[in-house]
Write a protein that holds these residues in place. Structure first.
Motif, PDB file in Angstrom:
ATOM      1  N   MET A  65       0.818  -1.198   0.000  1.00  0.00           N
ATOM      2  CA  MET A  65       0.000   0.000   0.000  1.00  0.00           C
ATOM      3  C   MET A  65       0.863   1.265   0.000  1.00  0.00           C
ATOM      4  SD  MET A  65      -3.134   1.031  -0.117  1.00  0.00           S
ATOM      5  CE  MET A  65      -4.040  -0.425   0.402  1.00  0.00           C
ATOM      6  N   LYS A  66       1.930   1.241   0.839  1.00  0.00           N
ATOM      7  CA  LYS A  66       2.810   2.398   0.896  1.00  0.00           C
ATOM      8  C   LYS A  66       3.507   2.629  -0.424  1.00  0.00           C
ATOM      9  CE  LYS A  66       6.507   4.459   3.627  1.00  0.00           C
ATOM     10  NZ  LYS A  66       7.422   4.293   4.786  1.00  0.00           N
ATOM     11  N   SER A  67       3.945   1.540  -1.086  1.00  0.00           N
ATOM     12  CA  SER A  67       4.605   1.691  -2.384  1.00  0.00           C
ATOM     13  C   SER A  67       3.651   2.242  -3.430  1.00  0.00           C
ATOM     14  CB  SER A  67       5.174   0.342  -2.833  1.00  0.00           C
ATOM     15  OG  SER A  67       4.125  -0.614  -2.977  1.00  0.00           O
ATOM     16  N   SER A  68       2.363   1.878  -3.325  1.00  0.00           N
ATOM     17  CA  SER A  68       1.365   2.398  -4.255  1.00  0.00           C
ATOM     18  C   SER A  68       1.197   3.904  -4.091  1.00  0.00           C
ATOM     19  CB  SER A  68       0.029   1.681  -4.047  1.00  0.00           C
ATOM     20  OG  SER A  68      -0.971   2.245  -4.860  1.00  0.00           O
ATOM     21  N   ARG A  69       1.140   4.371  -2.812  1.00  0.00           N
ATOM     22  CA  ARG A  69       1.027   5.805  -2.567  1.00  0.00           C
ATOM     23  C   ARG A  69       2.261   6.538  -3.060  1.00  0.00           C
ATOM     24  NH1 ARG A  69      -0.576   4.120   2.604  1.00  0.00           N
ATOM     25  NH2 ARG A  69       1.398   4.909   3.447  1.00  0.00           N
ATOM     26  N   THR A  70       3.431   5.944  -2.808  1.00  0.00           N
ATOM     27  CA  THR A  70       4.672   6.573  -3.267  1.00  0.00           C
ATOM     28  C   THR A  70       4.702   6.668  -4.779  1.00  0.00           C
ATOM     29  OG1 THR A  70       5.828   5.666  -1.335  1.00  0.00           O
ATOM     30  CG2 THR A  70       7.177   6.443  -3.168  1.00  0.00           C
ATOM     31  N   GLY A  71       4.211   5.613  -5.445  1.00  0.00           N
ATOM     32  CA  GLY A  71       4.159   5.635  -6.902  1.00  0.00           C
ATOM     33  C   GLY A  71       3.224   6.710  -7.422  1.00  0.00           C
ATOM     34  N   ARG A  72       2.083   6.914  -6.761  1.00  0.00           N
ATOM     35  CA  ARG A  72       1.144   7.959  -7.196  1.00  0.00           C
ATOM     36  C   ARG A  72       1.742   9.339  -6.973  1.00  0.00           C
ATOM     37  NH1 ARG A  72      -4.977   7.055  -5.560  1.00  0.00           N
ATOM     38  NH2 ARG A  72      -5.176   8.531  -7.281  1.00  0.00           N
ATOM     39  N   PHE A  73       2.415   9.526  -5.837  1.00  0.00           N
ATOM     40  CA  PHE A  73       3.091  10.799  -5.597  1.00  0.00           C
ATOM     41  C   PHE A  73       4.145  11.066  -6.665  1.00  0.00           C
ATOM     42  CE2 PHE A  73       1.637  11.061  -1.094  1.00  0.00           C
ATOM     43  CZ  PHE A  73       1.287  12.407  -1.098  1.00  0.00           C
ATOM     44  N   ALA A  74       4.948  10.029  -6.950  1.00  0.00           N
ATOM     45  CA  ALA A  74       6.009  10.192  -7.944  1.00  0.00           C
ATOM     46  C   ALA A  74       5.437  10.480  -9.325  1.00  0.00           C
ATOM     47  CB  ALA A  74       6.886   8.935  -7.980  1.00  0.00           C
ATOM     48  N   LEU A  75       4.363   9.768  -9.680  1.00  0.00           N
ATOM     49  CA  LEU A  75       3.741   9.995 -10.990  1.00  0.00           C
ATOM     50  C   LEU A  75       3.150  11.398 -11.069  1.00  0.00           C
ATOM     51  CD1 LEU A  75       2.826   8.923 -13.735  1.00  0.00           C
ATOM     52  CD2 LEU A  75       0.764   8.017 -12.615  1.00  0.00           C
ATOM     53  N   GLY A  76       2.444  11.828 -10.021  1.00  0.00           N
ATOM     54  CA  GLY A  76       1.880  13.174 -10.023  1.00  0.00           C
ATOM     55  C   GLY A  76       2.950  14.243 -10.084  1.00  0.00           C
ATOM     56  N   ALA A  77       4.034  14.053  -9.295  1.00  0.00           N
ATOM     57  CA  ALA A  77       5.122  15.033  -9.308  1.00  0.00           C
ATOM     58  C   ALA A  77       5.797  15.092 -10.669  1.00  0.00           C
ATOM     59  CB  ALA A  77       6.138  14.692  -8.223  1.00  0.00           C
ATOM     60  N   ALA A  78       5.972  13.931 -11.306  1.00  0.00           N
ATOM     61  CA  ALA A  78       6.612  13.904 -12.622  1.00  0.00           C
ATOM     62  C   ALA A  78       5.743  14.601 -13.670  1.00  0.00           C
ATOM     63  CB  ALA A  78       6.895  12.461 -13.029  1.00  0.00           C
ATOM     64  N   ILE A  79       4.428  14.361 -13.616  1.00  0.00           N
ATOM     65  CA  ILE A  79       3.529  14.972 -14.610  1.00  0.00           C
ATOM     66  C   ILE A  79       3.444  16.478 -14.412  1.00  0.00           C
ATOM     67  CG2 ILE A  79       1.133  15.092 -15.380  1.00  0.00           C
ATOM     68  CD1 ILE A  79       0.885  12.127 -14.873  1.00  0.00           C
ATOM     69  N   ILE A  80       3.329  16.914 -13.152  1.00  0.00           N
ATOM     70  CA  ILE A  80       3.169  18.344 -12.910  1.00  0.00           C
ATOM     71  C   ILE A  80       4.478  19.096 -13.136  1.00  0.00           C
ATOM     72  CG2 ILE A  80       3.755  18.507 -10.452  1.00  0.00           C
ATOM     73  CD1 ILE A  80       1.236  20.203 -10.119  1.00  0.00           C
ATOM     74  N   ALA A  81       5.612  18.387 -13.040  1.00  0.00           N
ATOM     75  CA  ALA A  81       6.892  19.042 -13.297  1.00  0.00           C
ATOM     76  C   ALA A  81       7.056  19.406 -14.763  1.00  0.00           C
ATOM     77  CB  ALA A  81       8.048  18.145 -12.851  1.00  0.00           C
ATOM     78  N   VAL A  82       6.397  18.651 -15.651  1.00  0.00           N
ATOM     79  CA  VAL A  82       6.527  18.914 -17.096  1.00  0.00           C
ATOM     80  C   VAL A  82       6.061  20.327 -17.447  1.00  0.00           C
ATOM     81  CG1 VAL A  82       5.754  18.207 -19.383  1.00  0.00           C
ATOM     82  CG2 VAL A  82       6.384  16.474 -17.697  1.00  0.00           C
ATOM     83  N   PRO A  83       4.894  20.802 -16.979  1.00  0.00           N
ATOM     84  CA  PRO A  83       4.533  22.181 -17.276  1.00  0.00           C
ATOM     85  C   PRO A  83       5.133  23.198 -16.307  1.00  0.00           C
ATOM     86  CG  PRO A  83       2.706  21.092 -16.191  1.00  0.00           C
ATOM     87  CD  PRO A  83       3.757  20.052 -16.397  1.00  0.00           C
ATOM     88  N   LEU A  84       5.369  22.808 -15.033  1.00  0.00           N
ATOM     89  CA  LEU A  84       5.845  23.788 -14.064  1.00  0.00           C
ATOM     90  C   LEU A  84       7.267  24.256 -14.355  1.00  0.00           C
ATOM     91  CD1 LEU A  84       4.526  22.705 -10.547  1.00  0.00           C
ATOM     92  CD2 LEU A  84       3.844  24.654 -11.948  1.00  0.00           C
ATOM     93  N   VAL A  85       8.127  23.343 -14.770  1.00  0.00           N
ATOM     94  CA  VAL A  85       9.518  23.723 -15.026  1.00  0.00           C
ATOM     95  C   VAL A  85       9.626  24.770 -16.135  1.00  0.00           C
ATOM     96  CG1 VAL A  85      11.752  22.880 -15.837  1.00  0.00           C
ATOM     97  CG2 VAL A  85      10.497  21.601 -14.095  1.00  0.00           C
ATOM     98  N   PRO A  86       9.040  24.553 -17.323  1.00  0.00           N
ATOM     99  CA  PRO A  86       9.113  25.624 -18.329  1.00  0.00           C
ATOM    100  C   PRO A  86       8.324  26.873 -17.937  1.00  0.00           C
ATOM    101  CG  PRO A  86       7.695  23.843 -19.092  1.00  0.00           C
ATOM    102  CD  PRO A  86       8.374  23.352 -17.861  1.00  0.00           C
ATOM    103  N   ALA A  87       7.245  26.706 -17.137  1.00  0.00           N
ATOM    104  CA  ALA A  87       6.466  27.880 -16.753  1.00  0.00           C
ATOM    105  C   ALA A  87       7.242  28.782 -15.802  1.00  0.00           C
ATOM    106  CB  ALA A  87       5.155  27.444 -16.111  1.00  0.00           C
ATOM    107  N   LEU A  88       7.918  28.191 -14.822  1.00  0.00           N
ATOM    108  CA  LEU A  88       8.610  28.986 -13.809  1.00  0.00           C
ATOM    109  C   LEU A  88      10.028  29.356 -14.213  1.00  0.00           C
ATOM    110  CD1 LEU A  88       7.405  27.104 -10.596  1.00  0.00           C
ATOM    111  CD2 LEU A  88       6.424  29.128 -11.690  1.00  0.00           C
ATOM    112  N   LEU A  89      10.720  28.444 -14.886  1.00  0.00           N
ATOM    113  CA  LEU A  89      12.120  28.692 -15.241  1.00  0.00           C
ATOM    114  C   LEU A  89      12.312  29.022 -16.708  1.00  0.00           C
ATOM    115  CD1 LEU A  89      13.814  25.793 -13.222  1.00  0.00           C
ATOM    116  CD2 LEU A  89      13.357  28.142 -12.490  1.00  0.00           C
ATOM    117  N   GLY A  90      11.248  28.858 -17.513  1.00  0.00           N
ATOM    118  CA  GLY A  90      11.382  29.094 -18.947  1.00  0.00           C
ATOM    119  C   GLY A  90      11.863  30.482 -19.320  1.00  0.00           C
TER     120      GLY A  90
END
Length: 291
Positions: free
Chosen positions: A1-26
């Motif tokens: 269960m803990k690994s599943s939550r960690t995977g969802r956090f990692a997936l969400g962080a990876a997806i949201i980093a795609v637009p946030l990085v160019p938006a903030l640092l672009g």
């Protein structure tokens, strides 16, 4: 269960980093605009081709994310800055007239379609990014305040709140302490969906020319101005659209993972409490049957 939550956090962080990085640092990484080329073409040093006036699409993507992201985040923060105290006061006050005074004007705003209200105000004034954030926050306050009031009223009706008041707990301590903690999961769920709605309103308003210049470097404006060349040079439309979708999807994944983590902790505490009660009952039963 803990690994599943960690995977969802990692997936969400990876997806949201795609637009946030160019938006903030672009804007820091973007180079000076070079000479304009032919509209809707590829090659000649342009990774994603050119837009409707021959500008480099990649440079426009780097410059165009910050207005959308910052306006949406500011509008969401302003929404709860107003909705939280209004909803809490409406739920916890014992004065009926004060509750009516706070909530009934919001019902009037709630009856007006959000985008229509933004367009009506924009037809009289010319809001910039700050004005657009204020407008989007204004149309979201009624719904958010009613949600806060409903969640706070449910928590305030529990016996624990009455016990706190009988013990001499202040109104502020009751509202922020017990009721506030009881609302956290509901607020977290609402923030994720509301941020998505705010992004939709900000992008749609920018798409219609509200708050931004017609040729501004803005992801929503890019979708609007380059849609005529979608089948000739699709990246000028597809890339900003995918970045907006990734921002909403990633934020909701992060909030869902946080909610699942809180629910699992609550279940763990409940399971431990039940086991403790079971051991206590068995101990007492064993002592009762002894000769």
């Amino acid at each position: 269960m803990k690994s599943s939550r960690t995977g969802r956090f990692a997936l969400g962080a990876a997806i949201i980093a795609v637009p946030l990085v160019p938006a903030l640092l672009g804007p820091l990484a973007a180079s000076a605009p070079g000479p304009r080329a032919t509209s809707f073409t590829f090659g000649q040093g342009h990774w994603l081709g050119t837009d409707f006036v021959g500008r480099d699409v990649w440079q426009q993507v780097l410059h165009g994310g910050r207005p959308v992201v910052m306006t949406a985040l500011a509008a969401t923060a302003l929404t709860y800055l107003v909705a939280l105290p209004v909803g809490l006061l409406g739920a916890l006050t014992h004065r009926r007239w004060l509750e009516e005074l706070l909530m009934r004007p919001l019902d009037v705003l709630l009856a007006v379609p959000s985008l229509l209200l933004i367009l009506l105000v924009a037809s009289v004034f010319s809001p910039g990014p700050v004005g657009l954030a204020l407008l989007v926050a204004l149309v979201n306050v009624p719904d958010a305040a009613r949600m806060v009031r409903a969640a706070a009223a449910e928590a305030a009706a529990r016996p624990a709140v009455e016990a706190l008041r009988m013990q001499g707990e202040t109104w502020w301590g009751t509202a922020v302490g017990y009721v506030g903690r009881s609302m956290l999961r509901t607020l977290a769920a609402d923030v994720g969906t509301r941020l998505t709605g705010v992004l939709y309103l900000v992008a749609t308003a920018a798409f219609l020319g509200v708050g931004v210049a017609p040729d501004a470097a803005d992801w929503a404006v890019m979708i609007d101005r380059n849609r005529t060349g979608l089948f000739v040079q699709p990246w000028a439309v597809v890339v900003p659209a995918l970045l907006i979708v990734a921002l909403t999807m990633g934020s909701n994944l992060l909030f869902d993972a946080a909610l699942d983590d809180g629910r699992d902790r609550a279940r763990t505490r409940g399971s431990r409490r039940r086991k403790t009660m079971t051991r206590t009952v068995r101990t007492r039963a064993g002592s009762d049957v002894r000769p």
